[in-house]
Structures are given as structure tokens and as C-alpha cells.
Design an enzyme around this catalytic site. Sequence first.
Site, mmCIF file in Angstrom:
data_model
loop_
_atom_site.group_PDB
_atom_site.id
_atom_site.type_symbol
_atom_site.label_atom_id
_atom_site.label_comp_id
_atom_site.label_asym_id
_atom_site.label_seq_id
_atom_site.Cartn_x
_atom_site.Cartn_y
_atom_site.Cartn_z
ATOM 1 N N ASN A 15 38.316 -14.942 -26.150
ATOM 2 C CA ASN A 15 37.025 -15.019 -26.766
ATOM 3 C C ASN A 15 36.601 -16.231 -27.393
ATOM 4 O O ASN A 15 35.494 -16.716 -27.541
ATOM 5 C CB ASN A 15 37.015 -13.834 -27.865
ATOM 6 C CG ASN A 15 35.964 -14.062 -28.721
ATOM 7 O OD1 ASN A 15 34.692 -13.697 -28.752
ATOM 8 N ND2 ASN A 15 36.236 -14.571 -30.020
ATOM 9 N N TYR B 45 28.077 -26.481 -22.898
ATOM 10 C CA TYR B 45 28.548 -24.854 -23.132
ATOM 11 C C TYR B 45 28.224 -23.896 -22.089
ATOM 12 O O TYR B 45 28.956 -23.056 -21.826
ATOM 13 C CB TYR B 45 28.000 -24.291 -24.479
ATOM 14 C CG TYR B 45 28.355 -23.087 -24.927
ATOM 15 C CD1 TYR B 45 29.541 -22.567 -25.158
ATOM 16 C CD2 TYR B 45 27.055 -22.064 -24.631
ATOM 17 C CE1 TYR B 45 29.580 -21.179 -25.653
ATOM 18 C CE2 TYR B 45 27.350 -20.623 -24.903
ATOM 19 C CZ TYR B 45 28.517 -20.305 -25.496
ATOM 20 O OH TYR B 45 28.697 -18.856 -25.764
ATOM 21 N N ALA C 130 27.448 -24.745 -18.965
ATOM 22 C CA ALA C 130 28.199 -25.074 -17.844
ATOM 23 C C ALA C 130 29.805 -24.332 -17.854
ATOM 24 O O ALA C 130 30.195 -24.055 -16.880
ATOM 25 C CB ALA C 130 28.172 -26.573 -17.460
ATOM 26 N N ALA C 131 30.369 -24.604 -19.182
ATOM 27 C CA ALA C 131 31.512 -24.209 -19.169
ATOM 28 C C ALA C 131 31.565 -22.847 -19.008
ATOM 29 O O ALA C 131 32.407 -22.206 -18.332
ATOM 30 C CB ALA C 131 32.044 -24.539 -20.652
#
Length: 305
Positions: A84, A148, A150-151
Site C-alpha cells: 500500500n 506517480y 506511470a508508476a
Amino acid sequence: MELDGRVAVVTGGTRGVGAGIARAFLAAGADVVVCARRPPDAPVASAGRTARFLPVDLRDPAAVEDFVAEVARRHGRLDVLVNNAGGAPYRLLGDGDPARHARVLELNLVAPLTVSLAAHGLLHAARGCVVMVGSVSATRPSPGTAAYGAAKAGLENLARSMAVEWAPEVRVNTIVPGMVRTELSHLHYGDAQGIAAVGRTVPLGRLAEPDEIGDAAVFLASGRAAYISGASLLVHGGGERPAFLDAATVDGVAPAGCAATFGGAAVGPEDPTVHGSGMAGGAGVGGSAGTPTGAPTGTTDDKEG
């Protein structure tokens, strides 16, 4: 209960969405370990049970190995890993150098891979599972948090490949949350009326609560999802009403209960009610604390890395 006797690790589980996930696993009977760089302000607890906290910087592979070894020493097994921890500050691409954007990729994509690899032996022995916490930012433009998004897109693909390589002993799935109301929602959406107005842009009429993301994670970790692997579960309240529908001059009347957006302002029935009870989610920059996943501005997610 559903997960009696199981051991679950929730990274970034000290606040926001991560804490909601940890509480859901506690309520389901699991022994829960939460980790972050800093301890929570108060213990994460539910149903009269409390999660164990262990500190770790998930971007340090050696520290991650030590953390997983400590979980094994204290609990003797690991059944569920919930990746998470993550997040990112709002930063336009041109306003950050490559190193800053790379740190976002490191936290949101490389760190979950690092933890999963370290935990693989224990998960394999327990015939356990991995739950990745993704974001709707993975499938839509993410201006201000492009690295973010893309990750998170990479994280979903990683989970699908991992599900194939590690089958049949280890199942791997992804939860894809939309906007979540956590401790810091007011920083991104404003006061109660602003949060309610943003909620009206969601078909179900409100933002998600952290514990609702937790319920989805418990389902994916339970025997009821025994044949689910390599899947992405959308937990976004129906997503977003397409903006072009409200901009069109033909059949452009928004259905009752749905907000129409004009010039960036949310327009809808007056309802200052804020649903649920806590603000801000499994947010976090490097685990920030309490920003909704997929938030258009500010720090994404409420996770602690």
C-alpha cells in the site's frame, strides 16, 4: 473469522487508506503488521485487536530484508502482503528534475517489487497472496503527478506478470481505488462543502472510506477469491462522469444526483453533508498521509512509505 490465524503485512499501514486496510484485516481475524518510516500517532486497532508496528524504509533493500526476517521471527509465517505504501507530491513534469521524478517511481513501483521479492519465500510456503494498491491514475492522464500515474500503471502490469510467474502457490491482484476520504482530504478539496461537491462527481455520490478499500483487500486475500489472480479490482464508486457529456449542448442535462462540471466548478444539488467519518488515504508521499488515491492535485494517496 475469515482470516483467523493468518498473518498480514500492510505497508504504509499507519494512516489513511493503509490504516483502513489494516483495520479491515484485524476485524477479519488476521494478525496484522504495519510498517512505515515513522510510528503512527496512535496504534492501529479494530475489533479489540491492535496491529504490530515495525519501522522500515521500503526504499532500502537491506532494511526490507531485515523487516521480513523480523516478521518471520515474530510470527513464523506470512500469508498476505498488501503493498500500500506510496504517493507523490504535486509537481508538474517541468518543475522537477529527473531525480525527483525517479524517487516517485522508486517508492511506488520499485519498493513494492522489493518487498514482494523479500516476502516471496514466506508467501510461497503459506500459499498466500499479494495485494497491490494501485490507483485510477494508472489509466487516465495524471497532470501534476505524472510519474506517480506511470508508476501505478507499471504496478498493475507487475502484478499481472507476478501472478503468472508465482502461480499456483501465490496469488497476486491489484486494488484500484478512486478518490478516498482520509485525514488530509481538506487539503485537496477544501471544507465539508468542497468535499461533498467533489463526492457528487462520483456516480455513487461520495468519496470512498479507507475501510471500504480494506474490505476489498480482505476479499482478495480470502478463500472467497481463491480463483482470482492477476486481476485488477476497481473500487472507485463507478468512476467519473465523462466531462464531454456535461459540455454538450444536446441531451446535456445531467441525471438527478450527478454533478455537472462547468469551467472547473462542480455544480450539483446542494448537499453539504460529508459522508463517512475520517479524512485524507493509504496516501502519502513516500507515504504521505492522507491524500486520496487518484487526487487531481496535492499529494496522491495516504500511504506511508
